[in-house]
Design an enzyme around this catalytic site. Sequence first.
Site, short mmCIF file in Angstrom:
data_model
loop_
_atom_site.label_atom_id
_atom_site.label_comp_id
_atom_site.label_asym_id
_atom_site.label_seq_id
_atom_site.Cartn_x
_atom_site.Cartn_y
_atom_site.Cartn_z
N GLU A 121 45.23 35.61 41.55
CA GLU A 121 44.99 34.61 42.60
C GLU A 121 46.20 33.73 42.94
O GLU A 121 46.20 32.53 42.65
CB GLU A 121 43.83 33.70 42.19
CG GLU A 121 42.52 34.42 42.01
CD GLU A 121 41.34 33.47 41.84
OE1 GLU A 121 41.57 32.25 41.65
OE2 GLU A 121 40.20 33.93 41.91
N GLU A 156 36.60 39.48 39.73
CA GLU A 156 35.89 38.28 39.27
C GLU A 156 34.76 37.94 40.23
O GLU A 156 34.95 37.97 41.45
CB GLU A 156 36.81 37.04 39.22
CG GLU A 156 37.79 37.00 38.09
CD GLU A 156 38.62 35.72 38.07
OE1 GLU A 156 38.18 34.68 38.62
OE2 GLU A 156 39.71 35.76 37.50
C1 BGC Z 1 40.14 32.08 38.28
C2 BGC Z 1 39.52 31.79 36.94
C3 BGC Z 1 38.53 30.64 37.07
C4 BGC Z 1 37.43 31.09 38.01
C5 BGC Z 1 36.34 30.04 38.23
C6 BGC Z 1 39.18 31.99 39.43
O1 BGC Z 1 39.77 31.19 40.40
O2 BGC Z 1 40.83 33.28 38.24
O3 BGC Z 1 40.53 31.52 36.01
O4 BGC Z 1 38.03 30.22 35.86
O5 BGC Z 1 37.96 31.42 39.26
O6 BGC Z 1 36.87 28.91 38.82
#
Ligand code: BGC
Length: 455
Positions: free
Chosen positions: A169, A358
Amino acid sequence: MVKNFEKELKDFVWGVSSSAYQTEGAHDWDGKGPSIWDEFTNKKSRKIRNRENANVACDFYNLYKHDLQILKGLNISNYRFSISWPRIKPNGIGKINYKGLDFYNRLIDECLDLGIVPWVTLYHWDLPQELEKKGGWVNRDVLSWMEEYVEVCAHAFGDRVKNWMVLNEPMVFVGAGYFLGVHAPGRVGMGNFLPAIHHATLAMGVGGRLLKSINPSFHVGTTFSCSHIEPYSFEEKDQMAAVRVDALLNRLFIEPILGLGYPTKELSPLRKIQDYFKPMDEEKLRFDFDFIGIQNYTREIVKYSFWTPYLKAKLVKPQHRNVLSYTLMNWEVYPDSIYHIIKKFDNYEGVKKIYITENGAAFDDHIHDNDLIHDHMRTDYLKDHIYAVLRAKHEGAKVEGYFVWTWTDNFEWAEGYRPRFGLVYVDFKTQKRIVKSSGYWYSKYINNLIAIDTV
Ligand code: BGC
């Protein structure tokens, strides 16, 4: 209809995601150098909720075997984690810390022994503090620093690791860290933001090319934060504000990589990025990644705002939207966002393959007397989002996998330990782990033991 989706999933990759700084702890063990996050949480602790830090976090450095056993127990066979650059090179460049390499060797070996496929992110925001002292992402030398670090990792782990992601990101670590100052290293302003954008974009190509030159069969990607954007109203000024926010949040990093250049037409303050270009940079920005990692949590509704410098737009808070629910991060629960984002990225000609690297949600978790955690809101969130991912896939989008953020509860950056995103609950005082009902649901679902509409 749901059943049909599930038939298409023979080779689909299911996994969980995590990152080094958020889980490992052991911040100064075995020769590790400080990262910008060690520095930021310790020296600018007022910027972190409850002044917390990840000096210990989940103590994954010591408990990795235990955590991988739980993963294995749930039959989740893909694990995305990141490597801490200052654990490998305490000063960022130069001397290698062999104890740091040993840790990742042990972690990777343990994964493989348990039949878990490692997916390695090379940079998940924990730049060595020594490099920040030299200018961090604002200094173009970061490209050669990165090259040196990636080379060590590829040679040390490449006999066992096939799946690599260069950056996690860039929009978040560059935007929050070098423009808004709310994340490490806490810098602000366009003079930091623009060069950091350009160097992060170039760094993806640098890392990608190097990995492929070391082993052409490496499966190489990079990951982007992205959210489906909608204008607040039909009024032209809101519509145009939404176009600008889309350019900033969704297009800024992918388009130069695909050879489309930065979206300066829609976002004119970016034009000055040209000042940081060196000859041949247009070419160097391009890289043909094997896959793109999409990380999505919510959608954004955008309104024109005279008061917001440069962007002239603001995000409408969930409380002011007509929405059903939002998470502890104050993010609207809107599963269609992931569907639209997959479609958007799938439409780029140069995107060959997409993984959702994610997706997940933070809600309050309550432990019952018998050590059970019924986090049905998280389960519902995952179900609805997976359903949306599979809908996009069913319609032909090249999405090949899905990773839940996150495996164990961990340190949520500026929000400290309050938002819990894990499938596994962590008691940060005792380091006890409890698998939440969402973890059991995910395990059963991906192992084809239940259909998506069953909890
Ligand atoms: C990131 C994580 C973070 C998650 C939730 C993403 O932006 O890669 O490190 O914990 O979102 O905020």
